[in-house]
Design a protein around this motif. Sequence first.
Motif, short mmCIF file in Angstrom:
data_model
loop_
_atom_site.label_atom_id
_atom_site.label_comp_id
_atom_site.label_asym_id
_atom_site.label_seq_id
_atom_site.Cartn_x
_atom_site.Cartn_y
_atom_site.Cartn_z
N LEU A 1 50.50 49.62 28.71
CA LEU A 1 49.69 48.71 27.91
C LEU A 1 48.57 48.20 28.80
CD1 LEU A 1 52.68 46.75 26.36
CD2 LEU A 1 51.30 48.49 25.21
N GLY A 2 47.31 48.51 28.44
CA GLY A 2 46.20 48.23 29.33
C GLY A 2 45.15 47.29 28.78
N HIS A 3 44.18 46.94 29.65
CA HIS A 3 43.06 46.03 29.35
C HIS A 3 43.57 44.63 29.02
CE1 HIS A 3 40.74 49.62 29.51
NE2 HIS A 3 41.11 50.07 28.33
N LEU A 4 44.64 44.21 29.70
CA LEU A 4 45.26 42.92 29.41
C LEU A 4 44.50 41.77 30.06
CD1 LEU A 4 48.96 44.06 29.96
CD2 LEU A 4 47.67 43.99 27.81
N ARG A 5 44.75 40.58 29.57
CA ARG A 5 44.09 39.38 30.07
C ARG A 5 44.67 38.98 31.43
NH1 ARG A 5 43.33 33.78 26.57
NH2 ARG A 5 41.91 32.72 28.06
N ARG A 6 43.78 38.62 32.34
CA ARG A 6 44.23 38.24 33.67
C ARG A 6 45.16 37.02 33.61
NH1 ARG A 6 40.10 37.00 38.59
NH2 ARG A 6 39.37 35.40 37.13
N GLY A 7 46.28 37.13 34.29
CA GLY A 7 47.23 36.03 34.35
C GLY A 7 48.12 35.89 33.13
N SER A 8 48.03 36.83 32.19
CA SER A 8 48.80 36.68 30.94
C SER A 8 50.15 37.37 30.96
CB SER A 8 47.98 37.22 29.75
OG SER A 8 47.89 38.64 29.80
N ALA A 9 50.43 38.18 31.98
CA ALA A 9 51.69 38.93 32.00
C ALA A 9 52.87 37.97 31.99
CB ALA A 9 51.74 39.83 33.22
N PRO B 1 56.98 39.67 23.29
CA PRO B 1 55.66 39.48 23.90
C PRO B 1 55.72 39.73 25.40
CG PRO B 1 56.21 37.66 22.43
CD PRO B 1 57.47 38.46 22.61
N VAL B 2 54.78 40.53 25.91
CA VAL B 2 54.76 40.83 27.34
C VAL B 2 53.47 40.40 28.01
CG1 VAL B 2 56.39 42.75 27.13
CG2 VAL B 2 53.95 43.18 26.89
N ALA B 3 52.40 40.20 27.25
CA ALA B 3 51.11 39.81 27.83
C ALA B 3 50.16 39.45 26.68
CB ALA B 3 50.52 40.93 28.68
N ALA B 4 48.87 39.33 27.01
CA ALA B 4 47.85 39.03 26.00
C ALA B 4 46.70 40.01 26.15
CB ALA B 4 47.35 37.60 26.13
N CYS B 5 46.03 40.28 25.05
CA CYS B 5 44.88 41.18 25.06
C CYS B 5 43.77 40.59 25.91
CB CYS B 5 44.40 41.39 23.63
SG CYS B 5 42.90 42.40 23.50
N GLY B 6 43.13 41.43 26.71
CA GLY B 6 42.04 40.97 27.57
C GLY B 6 40.86 41.91 27.52
N ASN B 7 40.00 41.77 28.52
CA ASN B 7 38.80 42.61 28.60
C ASN B 7 38.61 43.05 30.05
OD1 ASN B 7 36.63 43.78 27.15
ND2 ASN B 7 35.20 42.36 28.10
N SER B 8 39.67 43.59 30.62
CA SER B 8 39.65 44.04 32.01
C SER B 8 39.58 45.56 32.06
CB SER B 8 40.90 43.54 32.74
OG SER B 8 42.09 43.98 32.07
N GLY B 9 38.99 46.08 33.12
CA GLY B 9 38.89 47.53 33.27
C GLY B 9 37.72 48.11 32.49
N ALA B 10 37.80 49.42 32.24
CA ALA B 10 36.70 50.14 31.58
C ALA B 10 36.83 50.01 30.07
CB ALA B 10 36.72 51.60 31.99
N THR C 1 34.63 48.21 26.50
CA THR C 1 33.37 47.61 26.04
C THR C 1 33.58 46.22 25.45
OG1 THR C 1 33.62 48.72 23.91
CG2 THR C 1 32.31 49.84 25.59
N GLU C 2 34.81 45.93 25.02
CA GLU C 2 35.13 44.65 24.42
C GLU C 2 36.63 44.44 24.53
OE1 GLU C 2 35.49 44.76 19.88
OE2 GLU C 2 34.00 46.33 20.30
N PRO C 3 37.14 43.23 24.28
CA PRO C 3 38.59 43.01 24.35
C PRO C 3 39.35 43.96 23.44
CG PRO C 3 37.45 40.90 24.28
CD PRO C 3 36.40 41.97 24.05
N GLN C 4 40.32 44.63 24.01
CA GLN C 4 41.11 45.61 23.26
C GLN C 4 42.43 45.84 23.95
OE1 GLN C 4 39.71 49.95 24.09
NE2 GLN C 4 37.88 48.68 24.29
N VAL C 5 43.34 46.50 23.24
CA VAL C 5 44.65 46.87 23.78
C VAL C 5 44.72 48.38 23.85
CG1 VAL C 5 47.14 46.84 23.43
CG2 VAL C 5 45.78 44.81 22.86
N ARG C 6 45.01 48.88 25.01
CA ARG C 6 45.24 50.33 25.18
C ARG C 6 46.74 50.56 25.25
NH1 ARG C 6 43.07 54.86 28.43
NH2 ARG C 6 41.25 53.60 28.89
#
Length: 289
Positions: free
Chosen positions: A188-196, A209-218, A220-225
């Motif tokens: 599960l990628g592009h998570l919000r920093r500190g949300s794990a 729940p394991v984390a929150a959606c963020g906008n980290s990494g490659a 273009t906008e906040p998303q969940v991979r």
Amino acid sequence: MVSPVPRLLPRLLARLRMPLMWAAMAALLAGYLGLSWWVGATLLVVALAVHLRLGTPRCAPRVLAPPVRGRWMPLTSPVDHVPSQGTHAYGQTHALGLVAEDGTRPDIGWRPLSRPPEDFPAFGAPVYAPADGTVVRVHDRQRDHRSRNSWPWLFGAVVENTLRELRGPSGLMGNHVVIDVGGAYVLLGHLRRGSAAVAPGDVVAAGQPVAACGNSGACTEPQVRVQLMDRPHPLFAAGLPMVWGPGWKAADPEDEGLPETWRPVEVTGPGTVLAGEEVVPREYPGTRT
């Protein structure tokens, strides 16, 4: 009929996919120093054959539960194209990239050049475990950058993502959690920093729940991979096919599959989804022999 287990040879070749490409590039550059160009060209042909075909395992898709709830839309989906991200590298063959689409999501345009991640409905949304399993990897330190959803930034993102890749898979995946679901690993990628909300060794249940959606990494906008791999580290992993089990789609509770690219869908919880098992083999993108 497609086997539920990927063959050994393609999985082994997948380990060599990136090292072969790196070796081919190095040999071509070494041509300026006197190394025969035939060496570089031969390595490049072999590397491309492994990258595009030989190093791609084909097997029946694995059943997972959706990692999000509410109205979401895939920016990339293996339903429409494999490899869904345009590359087989880093276990991305069947990756799914999801953005929240509740009617308030800013669309792409010329201005503003970028937006803070808080402007997007996906940012901070809960991300759930897609199957029962054990957490094996947590990366949670990258910052959440501003969006890249303007035309000028999209053009520049090609260069930016190339530079991100120099950091390895984490530069592309951003903050991420990897879960061992028994015989495969979910990232599960592009998570919000500190949300794990989990750590390596934690046992999780589907829908937890394991984390929150963020906008980290490659991105273009906040998303969940979400992507399924045969190894816990994406550097040498092969991507494996997956589907969401019956009960994931509010409009069609009996449907088994994944949402299509650019098609918003109301995603429900995993109450009736039997996560973590193989599907009865059937025609599915990327599984044909």
